[in-house]
Design a protein around this motif. Structure first.
Motif, PDB file in Angstrom:
ATOM      1  N   SER A   1       0.840  -1.209   0.000  1.00  0.00           N
ATOM      2  CA  SER A   1       0.000   0.000   0.000  1.00  0.00           C
ATOM      3  C   SER A   1       0.873   1.257   0.000  1.00  0.00           C
ATOM      4  CB  SER A   1      -0.977  -0.002   1.177  1.00  0.00           C
ATOM      5  OG  SER A   1      -0.276   0.144   2.399  1.00  0.00           O
ATOM      6  N   ILE A   2       2.063   1.162   0.559  1.00  0.00           N
ATOM      7  CA  ILE A   2       2.957   2.334   0.513  1.00  0.00           C
ATOM      8  C   ILE A   2       3.473   2.512  -0.914  1.00  0.00           C
ATOM      9  CG2 ILE A   2       5.141   3.312   1.328  1.00  0.00           C
ATOM     10  CD1 ILE A   2       4.629   2.213   4.058  1.00  0.00           C
ATOM     11  N   ALA A   3       3.828   1.405  -1.554  1.00  0.00           N
ATOM     12  CA  ALA A   3       4.283   1.488  -2.952  1.00  0.00           C
ATOM     13  C   ALA A   3       3.182   2.082  -3.824  1.00  0.00           C
ATOM     14  CB  ALA A   3       4.684   0.100  -3.449  1.00  0.00           C
ATOM     15  N   GLU A   4       1.936   1.653  -3.561  1.00  0.00           N
ATOM     16  CA  GLU A   4       0.812   2.160  -4.366  1.00  0.00           C
ATOM     17  C   GLU A   4       0.576   3.654  -4.130  1.00  0.00           C
ATOM     18  OE1 GLU A   4      -1.265  -2.196  -4.538  1.00  0.00           O
ATOM     19  OE2 GLU A   4      -2.155  -0.666  -3.237  1.00  0.00           O
ATOM     20  N   ALA A   5       0.724   4.072  -2.872  1.00  0.00           N
ATOM     21  CA  ALA A   5       0.533   5.509  -2.563  1.00  0.00           C
ATOM     22  C   ALA A   5       1.588   6.328  -3.309  1.00  0.00           C
ATOM     23  CB  ALA A   5       0.634   5.738  -1.051  1.00  0.00           C
ATOM     24  N   ALA A   6       2.820   5.828  -3.349  1.00  0.00           N
ATOM     25  CA  ALA A   6       3.894   6.554  -4.045  1.00  0.00           C
ATOM     26  C   ALA A   6       3.624   6.577  -5.554  1.00  0.00           C
ATOM     27  CB  ALA A   6       5.238   5.899  -3.751  1.00  0.00           C
ATOM     28  N   TYR A   7       3.214   5.429  -6.081  1.00  0.00           N
ATOM     29  CA  TYR A   7       2.945   5.291  -7.521  1.00  0.00           C
ATOM     30  C   TYR A   7       1.836   6.256  -7.960  1.00  0.00           C
ATOM     31  CZ  TYR A   7       1.343   2.819 -11.772  1.00  0.00           C
ATOM     32  OH  TYR A   7       0.971   2.493 -13.049  1.00  0.00           O
TER      33      TYR A   7
END
Ligand code: PLP
Length: 457
Positions: A72-78
């Motif tokens: 979910s952190i990767a998705e927020a950054a993406y």
């Protein structure tokens, strides 16, 4: 899409890495063995380029509070990179992530903090605070109030100003530090320096060192005092309970600004959102970094109290800032990271379950022939290795026992850090009791092997 080439040999990476100047590294020693190549991580485990699995009991560098591999952190950054990968917050501009995070930080930090300023690292945040402190006293028409008092063996970062704030003599020697206007008093290191004094008397004595220094310099010349609520890099030095209340009183009495450097302690490490809450510290500034994004992306934040912010924001142009102050992707990552900490109740878990359990497991090490003291608050702890438990005599030279033990940890698949001969633990806050059990088993083996090497029975 460009990806890092999938080389299949550790040696290839090591050869390429010879072009790299590493932080806090003896390069001659490094090049003899070559760096360990950490290739990936998941949960609380690191995997090196040889496929070896390591239990990370140090959360990277005191920072990966939510553990590795959070999609979910990767998705927020993406998502943020696609929406708005960059825009600055200079010249009357903002963007949703910086605005949202500012409100979140003001709401979650102690009530008197009303404003936030962003940087990229703990070092530049502390640098910025020094600038704010000096501006504050200029604006208050007390321009002589400029000296900042810190402590021997403190760590506040690696820029010239942050290293001057710090009290690490080997860092000072490297580059003619401290700069003028930075002085240091003794640290509240009870086990190492109290002799026969009980913790209360020692706490009072160490706080009095601040008052003595203020009187020596003249209160009219002293701008601020800075301290980590618990010294991290200095060896997880947990001050006696009366130390911070005494320091707070002295700062108030002499009108000295108080800076709490919560770069390690903040975001749940101690089982409190901020260690200032535990010690009742009401600081004028609080430095935040590391756990604010769990290290997934660089970000730091300075919390500023209402009374200081009122002066600083009333002064016209605040001529200070970084290209990446309030970077939108970093702020988006911080927002998601804080959501995880809250939704998974990780701070509460450290406070009432895993912190006390770590205390219990660490106490068991007191029977070990090498172990003089153990201490922790939440998931931040230290094990002191000594030559003689009764007299607290240290090994000679200091540091060898710690290095031997740390190397055994690595061989056993465990990452711990050693400061002098003190073994430090600061794992992800996601650790369960089972993780602590696994750690304790490996740490015990490492201690046994170290005792054998040192001939201590
Ligand atoms: C208490 C404290 N302050 C400041 C810093 C510096 O932070 P950075 O390495 O992000 O510059 C550190 C880093 O470990 C720290 O422990």
């Amino acid at each position: 899409m460009t990806t890092i080439p999938a080389r299949n040999s550790t040696r290839e990476w090591q050869a390429l890495d010879r072009a790299h100047v590493h932080p806090f590294t003896d390069h001659a020693a490094l090049h003899k063995v070559g760096p360990r190549v950490i290739a990936r991580a998941e949960g609380t485990y690191l995997y090196d380029s040889e496929g070896e699995k390591l239990l990370d009991a140090f959360a990277g560098l005191w920072c990966v509070n939510v553990g590795y591999g959070r999609k979910s952190i990767a998705e927020a950054a993406y998502k943020q990179i696609l929406e708005l990968p960059y825009y600055n917050t200079f010249f009357k501009t903002t963007h949703p992530p910086a605005a949202e995070l500012s409100r979140t930080l003001v709401d979650m930090t102690p009530e008197h903090f009303t404003h936030v300023f962003y940087g990229q690292s703990g070092s530049d945040a502390n640098d910025t605070i020094v600038r704010m402190v000096k501006s504050y006293w200029n604006l208050k028409k007390q321009p002589k109030k400029k000296t900042i008092i810190s402590r021997i063996n403190a760590y506040h970062g690696s820029t010239m100003v942050a290293a001057s704030l710090g009290g690490m003599s080997y860092m000072h020697e490297l580059a003619d530090l401290p700069l003028p206007g930075f002085v240091h008093i003794r640290q509240p290191y009870w086990y190492g320096e109290a002799g026969d004094l009980n913790p209360q008397d020692f706490g009072r004595l160490c706080a009095k060192a601040l008052e003595d220094k203020i009187l020596e310099l003249g209160a009219e010349n002293v701008a601020a005092f800075i301290g980590e609520p618990i010294q991290g890099a200095g060896g997880v030095i947990i001050p006696p309970q009366n130390y911070w209340p005494e320091i707070q009183k002295i700062c108030k009495k002499y009108e000295i600004l108080l800076i709490a450097d919560e770069v390690i302690c903040g975001f749940g490490r101690t089982g409190y959102w901020f260690a200032s809450e535990y010690y009742g510290i009401e600081a004028d500034f609080m430095t935040l970094a590391k756990g604010i994004t769990s290290g997934y992306i660089p970000l730091s934040a300075i919390m500023v109290s209402g009374r200081v912010a009122e002066v600083l924001t009333g002064m016209g142009d605040f001529a200070h800032g970084f290209t990446y102050s309030g970077h939108p992707v970093a702020c988006a990552v911080a927002i998601e990271n804080i959501r995880i900490l809250k939704d998974e109740k990780l701070v509460e878990r450290v406070h009432s379950e895993t912190g006390p359990y770590l205390t219990k497991k660490m106490q068991e090490f007191l029977n070990h022939p090498l172990v003089g003291e153990v201490r922790n608050l939440g998931l931040m702890g230290a094990i002191e290795l000594v030559k003689d438990k009764k007299t607290r005599q240290t090994f000679d030279p200091v540091g060898d026992a710690g290095t031997i033990c740390r190397d055994h940890c690595f061989k056993l698949g465990l990452v711990m850090r050693a400061t002098r001969d003190t073994m430090l633990i600061s794992p992800p806050l996601t650790w369960t009791k089972a993780d602590i059990d696994e750690w304790a088993g490996l740490a015990k083996q490492a201690l046994d092997l170290t005792a054998k090497d040192l001939g201590v029975a």
